[in-house]
Design an enzyme around this catalytic site. Structure first.
Site, mmCIF file in Angstrom:
data_model
loop_
_atom_site.group_PDB
_atom_site.id
_atom_site.type_symbol
_atom_site.label_atom_id
_atom_site.label_comp_id
_atom_site.label_asym_id
_atom_site.label_seq_id
_atom_site.Cartn_x
_atom_site.Cartn_y
_atom_site.Cartn_z
ATOM 1 N N THR A 40 0.852 -1.190 0.000
ATOM 2 C CA THR A 40 0.000 0.000 0.000
ATOM 3 C C THR A 40 0.890 1.243 0.000
ATOM 4 O O THR A 40 1.942 1.241 0.618
ATOM 5 C CB THR A 40 -0.857 0.004 1.285
ATOM 6 O OG1 THR A 40 -1.719 -1.117 1.250
ATOM 7 C CG2 THR A 40 -1.663 1.277 1.426
ATOM 8 N N ASP A 46 -8.745 -0.905 5.072
ATOM 9 C CA ASP A 46 -8.740 0.392 5.758
ATOM 10 C C ASP A 46 -8.371 1.560 4.837
ATOM 11 O O ASP A 46 -8.735 2.706 5.123
ATOM 12 C CB ASP A 46 -7.780 0.361 6.948
ATOM 13 C CG ASP A 46 -6.330 0.130 6.519
ATOM 14 O OD1 ASP A 46 -6.106 -0.699 5.603
ATOM 15 O OD2 ASP A 46 -5.419 0.778 7.060
#
Lengths: 322, 322
Positions: free
Chosen positions: A188, A219
């Site tokens: 990420t 998230d």
């Protein structure tokens, strides 16, 4: 004017000019994901990662140095990382269980608390720029799936074919994950920035986790979990998303700073090193505050990360010792 | 044993037994949405709303009274409201711009910080029960769209045809919204509960906003924004979702209570009556803490809401005066 009243006047003038006139030193911190394992990093991969991080730092810092906003700097750094093929975001994103790339991103403007988010898009070259468009050109904060893709076209973003996102490394990862029936989470990307006006912004972009089931949202696109920024604090998280959602990790770091009046470092450490691990998760965050303090805690072996400011220039790190 | 040491011993015994042995008085608080306008509520509609709220309160309280968990009570109350056709959740959900019902829900267990969430589902009769299944039967916290529906089938939940959700009232609302080019937001349902073991839970379910664009996700399915519960505090929000997301409203209320050590009422008031309106939004929340305190602030004309405990029985309210 007597001595006392002239002192009071001086203080009043100082108070009046301090918020804007005394410009903040611009600062940009980025990550390319936690979950980095030393035994898997070849010298060639390390070189590629460091070069991309440095390019992203310079692209974002150029915006800040020219007087641009923290939001534009975050976009510049993240979209460069999305285009690089180096990380799990944009080109080079991991494959889900069905062999597709499914992308999520979000960003938040600390000065106004405006935010944008997209999840589960398959044909958007730069999810972070679509999140920005959702924030600026829609009445909504979050759009997902085909609805988000229809919106992308409506604002003039040309779709890319799903094959655009393919990289051999990620395809092999999926094959291995399918064999082992495992999921992997790393790569990420995210950025937090402080601009000359003293305003903060945060953004995060991801392909999620290898071998994830269709429709899973982690998230990264969730404001408060993977991304959060306000007037004093900006956070982008990377890690095992389910646990970062349950901890409302990014917002919790800023809330601890503001309400419990602890330092940024202490707030970030508490969430990353204690709360998330206690729930059973792992990962890391990058966080900055409006004083220019930086925290980059992680409880994995390594985390791709970098920082740039006028004083120290561009620096990148992978493990604890360097 | 002298007097002092026997006093100390008594205190230590009291401290040791207090958490579990002294059971909490069960409590359930629910809402059927903020954004209620006095001029639009007929006597027949008021009767329908109050009857459904009372049924939901009794269904949830029965679980608590029998020693069930706060999570089961939240599920019982919300699934009854989803089935009723009375509110904007499950049957009776509003229509999106394309004339479809698009459902979102989430729930969170305060004792363990486990959570489940679904968004953008079209064929799931009880989205709150699917959120529960995501929490308990998947490794993920949030599933959206078709992926969530595939998961629903995999855990044995039979899909309903999209026509199941149709109600004449909501269809007329869409036609009016399309004429006016407006969106409406009201009728989201939610519940917060405290069980005999002293554990809290929260849940929220919605059809979103009338005339919303395909793929829009509001605060209801987002852990931290529309739903949050921990050991001390449980919140379910209803209102203009975009602003509740930007405020990370549900988590912010609990964070203020825990870190700034203010009361539940003061924390909830600050977020609902000051922060969200300052951003330009409106709505309300229901919130309870582990002492059994209740807060139900809203800055709209009315909010469908109700509470039940052993002492006062079931009560429902719509506007400020009753």
């Amino acid at each position: 004017m007597n001595k006392l009243s002239s002192s009071i006047a001086a203080v009043l003038v100082a108070l009046a000019i301090s918020p804007g006139a005394e410009a903040a030193e611009p600062l940009l911190v980025i990550h390319g994901g936690a979950g980095v394992v030393k035994s898997e990093i070849t010298p060639a991969r390390e070189k590629e990662v460091r070069e991309t991080l440095e390019k992203a730092l310079r692209a974002g810092y150029k915006v800040l140095d020219g007087g641009g906003t923290s939001l534009d700097a975050v976009d510049a750094a993240i979209s460069l990382m999305e285009d690089s093929g180096t990380f799990n975001a944009g080109k080079g994103a991991v494959f889900n269980h069905d062999g597709k790339n499914e992308l999520d991103a979000s960003l938040m403007d600390g000065a106004t608390l405006r935010a944008g988010s997209v999840a589960n898009v398959h044909t958007v070259k730069n999810p972070i720029l679509l999140a920005r468009a959702v924030m600026e050109k829609s009445p909504h904060v979050m759009l997902v799936g085909e609805g988000a893709e229809i919106f992308a076209k409506s604002v003039g973003m040309q779709p890319v074919p799903p094959s655009y996102f393919y990289t051999e490394m990620r395809w092999k990862e999926l094959q291995k994950a399918l064999e082992d029936e495992k999921s992997g989470h790393h790569g990420t990307v995210g950025a937090v920035a402080l601009d000359k006006a003293g305003h903060l912004a945060a953004g995060t972009s991801t392909g999620g986790i290898t071998n994830k089931r269709y429709g899973r949202v982690g998230d990264s696109p969730l404001i408060g979990a993977g991304t959060y920024a306000d007037a004093h604090c900006a956070v982008s998280a990377t890690g095992w998303g389910e646990f970062y959602i349950r901890a409302v990790a990014a917002h919790d770091i800023c809330a601890r700073m503001e309400y419990a009046q602890v330092s940024l470092a202490s707030a970030a450490d508490e969430v990353v090193m204690k709360i998330v691990p206690k729930l059973g998760g792992d990962g890391g965050v990058i966080a900055i505050d409006d004083n220019g303090d930086i925290a980059m805690p992680y409880n994995t072996e390594g985390m791709f990360r970098g920082a740039i400011d006028a004083k120290s220039g561009a620096r990148t790190w992978i493990f604890r010792d360097k």
